[in-house]
Design a protein around this motif. Structure first.
Motif, mmCIF file in Angstrom:
data_model
loop_
_atom_site.group_PDB
_atom_site.id
_atom_site.type_symbol
_atom_site.label_atom_id
_atom_site.label_comp_id
_atom_site.label_asym_id
_atom_site.label_seq_id
_atom_site.Cartn_x
_atom_site.Cartn_y
_atom_site.Cartn_z
ATOM 1 N N ALA A 143 12.615 -12.186 43.354
ATOM 2 C CA ALA A 143 11.884 -12.649 42.174
ATOM 3 C C ALA A 143 12.836 -12.904 41.012
ATOM 4 O O ALA A 143 12.726 -13.918 40.302
ATOM 5 C CB ALA A 143 10.820 -11.623 41.791
ATOM 6 N N VAL A 153 6.072 -11.704 47.537
ATOM 7 C CA VAL A 153 6.821 -12.301 46.434
ATOM 8 C C VAL A 153 7.018 -13.793 46.664
ATOM 9 O O VAL A 153 6.973 -14.596 45.716
ATOM 10 C CB VAL A 153 8.170 -11.576 46.216
ATOM 11 N N LEU A 205 5.943 -7.694 39.294
ATOM 12 C CA LEU A 205 5.791 -9.140 39.469
ATOM 13 C C LEU A 205 4.778 -9.698 38.477
ATOM 14 O O LEU A 205 4.951 -10.807 37.952
ATOM 15 C CB LEU A 205 5.367 -9.453 40.908
ATOM 16 N N ALA A 246 3.602 -13.421 37.543
ATOM 17 C CA ALA A 246 2.905 -13.733 38.784
ATOM 18 C C ALA A 246 1.411 -13.463 38.647
ATOM 19 O O ALA A 246 0.992 -12.597 37.874
ATOM 20 C CB ALA A 246 3.482 -12.891 39.931
ATOM 21 N N GLN A 247 0.625 -14.228 39.398
ATOM 22 C CA GLN A 247 -0.822 -14.043 39.420
ATOM 23 C C GLN A 247 -1.188 -13.298 40.704
ATOM 24 O O GLN A 247 -1.262 -13.891 41.783
ATOM 25 C CB GLN A 247 -1.560 -15.378 39.335
ATOM 26 N N ILE A 248 -1.394 -12.004 40.563
ATOM 27 C CA ILE A 248 -1.670 -11.138 41.707
ATOM 28 C C ILE A 248 -2.825 -10.210 41.337
ATOM 29 O O ILE A 248 -2.838 -9.626 40.249
ATOM 30 C CB ILE A 248 -0.441 -10.297 42.093
ATOM 31 N N LEU A 288 8.531 -17.604 36.967
ATOM 32 C CA LEU A 288 8.603 -16.195 36.597
ATOM 33 C C LEU A 288 9.649 -16.022 35.501
ATOM 34 O O LEU A 288 10.584 -16.825 35.388
ATOM 35 C CB LEU A 288 8.980 -15.343 37.811
ATOM 36 N N VAL A 315 -2.651 -12.978 46.236
ATOM 37 C CA VAL A 315 -1.633 -13.690 45.469
ATOM 38 C C VAL A 315 -2.093 -15.129 45.271
ATOM 39 O O VAL A 315 -2.389 -15.833 46.243
ATOM 40 C CB VAL A 315 -0.275 -13.675 46.187
ATOM 41 N N GLY A 344 -0.811 -18.536 44.132
ATOM 42 C CA GLY A 344 0.480 -19.180 43.933
ATOM 43 C C GLY A 344 0.522 -20.050 42.691
ATOM 44 O O GLY A 344 -0.454 -20.735 42.344
ATOM 45 N N LEU A 345 1.671 -20.038 42.006
ATOM 46 C CA LEU A 345 1.841 -20.792 40.766
ATOM 47 C C LEU A 345 2.359 -22.207 41.004
ATOM 48 O O LEU A 345 2.390 -23.017 40.077
ATOM 49 C CB LEU A 345 2.819 -20.047 39.842
ATOM 50 N N THR A 389 4.178 -16.048 45.432
ATOM 51 C CA THR A 389 3.920 -16.198 43.997
ATOM 52 C C THR A 389 4.245 -17.592 43.481
ATOM 53 O O THR A 389 3.677 -18.029 42.479
ATOM 54 C CB THR A 389 4.702 -15.153 43.171
ATOM 55 N N GLN A 390 5.164 -18.317 44.161
ATOM 56 C CA GLN A 390 5.504 -19.665 43.714
ATOM 57 C C GLN A 390 5.063 -20.729 44.711
ATOM 58 O O GLN A 390 5.454 -21.890 44.596
ATOM 59 C CB GLN A 390 7.016 -19.785 43.445
#
Length: 435
Positions: free
Chosen positions: A397, A326, A352, A357-359, A378, A369, A371-372, A329-330
């Motif tokens: 999250a 998690v 997520l 999220a891009q997973i 989110l 994952v 990352g954004l 994700t950022q």
């Protein structure tokens, strides 16, 4: 069923003290059955799994006295073995996976044990073979009633031996250690788990009069003794909570100091989060996490995508992979999270993904994952906590997301995290518990 309503996007600030280690507590509590004298334990976390085990011990005839906010005195001089034959015992034991560790002390001290198939998180297969193969090598006879899902073990003549464990199971190692302390002669356990929890259990038993050598390694030698005396023991801070707070601070751009973390017992956990780009400062026994707008995931030396995988100690604990996932994700960059031990632990990523999220879930064990880098925050949604660690990952999250989220089935989180809503609210979070 309880839920959390979480308003996200709030930066937290302040100090937080980690609870006593849940996984250590379950072992140490079972070990009170090894002696008829008083055992005084400190830093016991007030969480569902631990409270259920204390209740089970009390029902078995162990005298339980609360001596402080996080301290208890136990006396197992009047254990009622007939209670093991009751439906009430089987029902309560089956609700708690840690209950399996009462078998080792029961076999060692009383020569017999009985338990129903333990419960726990729904994270995939969690076989019990290591426990029972170890008991059998010590001379116990074992029968499993498949229809009733009840284990029966006769350990009336345990004798020390050499054994090579089929896997370095933490609970399996703890159970076999406790079964060996009164066995005749010497027991040698190779490929033993050597987590700090196991080290703590061995040190406690030695203070009680046990004779265990090789503590901290995967080769343990246990000389059987006739009896153990009482002792006093303090649990380590929970390394899973500590890792969770590090991930929380990064995701929410918060400034958090984790107090009394006993950094020398954390293994590769701080360095693993540093590889995620998270800045940490070790201040004595505290961990200071500054507010960070951006954090960038490292690559391997050749430039390939970083892989973070679980491994037996001193490798990275599987209980923190959900937090790593998690947190990524950022982040800026990409990481492959490889959960080797449990095939259902990554299935929470669909929540997520719904949050933005891009997973890519490659298979039951691996997730990539992307990352954004906070370019796309989110968004708050309604979701359900499937297990302890995934539940806290979803809470992190939600705290970082735009808008409001609702997390259902937070009893799962309560099983492993003490008053988590109250403690995070003290740092500035906005979490409302709804029953």
């Amino acid at each position: 069923m309880a839920s959390f309503r979480v308003r996200g996007g709030i930066r937290l600030k302040g100090e937080i003290v980690p609870q006593g280690a849940k996984n250590e507590a379950l072992q140490i509590l079972c070990a009170v059955l090894l002696t008829s004298e008083d055992v005084h334990i400190h830093k016991i976390p007030n969480i569902r799994d631990v409270n259920k085990l204390i209740e089970l011990l009390s029902d078995m005839g162990v005298a339980v006295e609360k001596t402080g906010p996080e301290s208890y005195r136990f006396n197992a001089s009047a254990v009622n073995l007939k209670y093991l034959e009751t439906i009430d015992f089987l029902k309560k034991a089956s609700a708690l996976r840690g209950s399996v560790m009462i078998l080792g002390p029961l076999l060692s001290r009383f020569g017999k044990g009985r338990i129903s198939k333990p419960g726990g998180d729904k994270i995939g297969r969690r076989r019990m073979d290591t426990h029972f193969l170890g008991f059998q090598k010590l001379g116990a006879t074992f029968h499993y009633d498949y229809r009733k899902e009840i284990y029966h073990i006769d350990g009336s003549d345990l004798t020390g031996c050499y054994m090579l464990l089929d896997e370095a199971s933490v609970t399996g190692t703890a159970n076999i250690i406790m079964a060996s302390v009164f066995a005749k002669g010497k027991t040698v356990i190779y490929n033993a788990a050597c987590e700090p929890y196991i080290q703590q259990l061995c040190l406690m038993i030695n203070r009680m009069g046990g004779r265990i050598a090789g503590i901290g390694s995967n080769l343990l030698e246990i000389e059987g003794v006739k009896a153990l005396k009482g002792t006093e023991h303090t649990l380590l801070p929970d390394m899973i909570e500590i890792g969770s707070f590090i991930g929380l601070a990064a995701m929410t751009q918060s400034e958090i100091t984790i107090k009394n973390a006993q950094v020398n017992k954390l293994g590769v956990i701080p360095d693993t989060f540093k590889r995620m780009g998270i800045k940490l400062e070790i201040r004595g026994d505290d961990i200071y996490v500054p507010s960070q707008k951006h954090y960038e995931i490292e690559t391997f030396i050749d430039g390939s995508i970083l892989t973070i995988a679980d491994a037996i100690w001193p490798g990275f604990t599987p209980d923190l992979l959900s937090i790593v996932l998690v947190t990524a994700t950022q982040a800026k960059g990409t990481v492959l999270v490889h959960q080797k031990m449990f095939e259902s632990r990554l299935f929470f990523v669909d929540k997520l993904i719904d949050m933005g999220a891009q997973i890519i879930l490659c298979d039951p064990h691996r997730a990539t994952v992307i990352g954004l880098d906070r370019k796309y925050p989110l968004k708050g949604i309604r979701m359900t906590s499937p297990d302890i660690r995934a539940g806290v990952a979803l809470l992190i999250a939600a705290l970082s997301a735009e808008g409001t989220s609702v997390i259902d089935n937070v009893e799962q989180i309560d099983r492993g995290y003490q008053f988590i809503d109250q403690r995070l609210n003290a740092l500035g979070a906005d979490i409302i518990r709804m029953d």
